[in-house]
Design a protein around this motif. Sequence first.
Motif, PDB file in Angstrom:
ATOM      1  N   ILE A   4     -63.454  -7.177  -7.735  1.00 49.31           N
ATOM      2  CA  ILE A   4     -62.117  -7.286  -8.294  1.00 49.31           C
ATOM      3  C   ILE A   4     -61.917  -6.128  -9.261  1.00 49.31           C
ATOM      4  O   ILE A   4     -62.871  -5.520  -9.740  1.00 49.31           O
ATOM      5  CB  ILE A   4     -61.872  -8.637  -9.005  1.00 49.31           C
ATOM      6  N   ALA A  41     -56.335 -10.092 -12.527  1.00 49.97           N
ATOM      7  CA  ALA A  41     -57.396  -9.686 -11.606  1.00 49.97           C
ATOM      8  C   ALA A  41     -56.748  -9.382 -10.262  1.00 49.97           C
ATOM      9  O   ALA A  41     -55.834 -10.088  -9.832  1.00 49.97           O
ATOM     10  CB  ALA A  41     -58.426 -10.793 -11.452  1.00 49.97           C
ATOM     11  N   PRO A  43     -57.826  -7.960  -6.137  1.00 47.78           N
ATOM     12  CA  PRO A  43     -58.901  -7.542  -5.241  1.00 47.78           C
ATOM     13  C   PRO A  43     -58.878  -6.022  -5.104  1.00 47.78           C
ATOM     14  O   PRO A  43     -57.821  -5.394  -5.217  1.00 47.78           O
ATOM     15  CB  PRO A  43     -58.565  -8.225  -3.917  1.00 47.78           C
TER      16      PRO A  43
END
Length: 99
Positions: A4, A41, A43
Motif C-alpha cells: 500500500i 491508504a 494500493p
Amino acid sequence: MSEIVVVYELDQPAAGHAPPAGAPGSPGAPGTAWAPRRVHAAPAAPGRSGAAGPRTLCGKDTFAMDKGRRMSAEEPETPWYPAEHASRVCPDCAAVMET
C-alpha cells in the motif's frame, strides 16, 4: 494486497496561492509543522511499485493527493500510517486495513 501507499488529502489552498514544493509550510519541506486534512491508504499502482493506484481504499481519487511512503502489507507490527498523523487517519481506509 501486498503493498500500500500512504497518500495525504490536503486542504485546498486558494487558487494561485499554493506554496512551491519544499517551501516552508508545504508537504515535505524540512522542519515544517504541515498536517494533512486526512491520511489515506491506496494500493500500489500495477507495475509501479511505490506509486499509488487511482483510488484509495475508501474510494477517493488519489490524483490530487500527495504521496507518502509505501509499505508492505506483511508488516503487521508497524502501523500503515505515520504516527504523527494518527489522529487524521481515514476511518474507512483503517477499517479496510484491519481486515
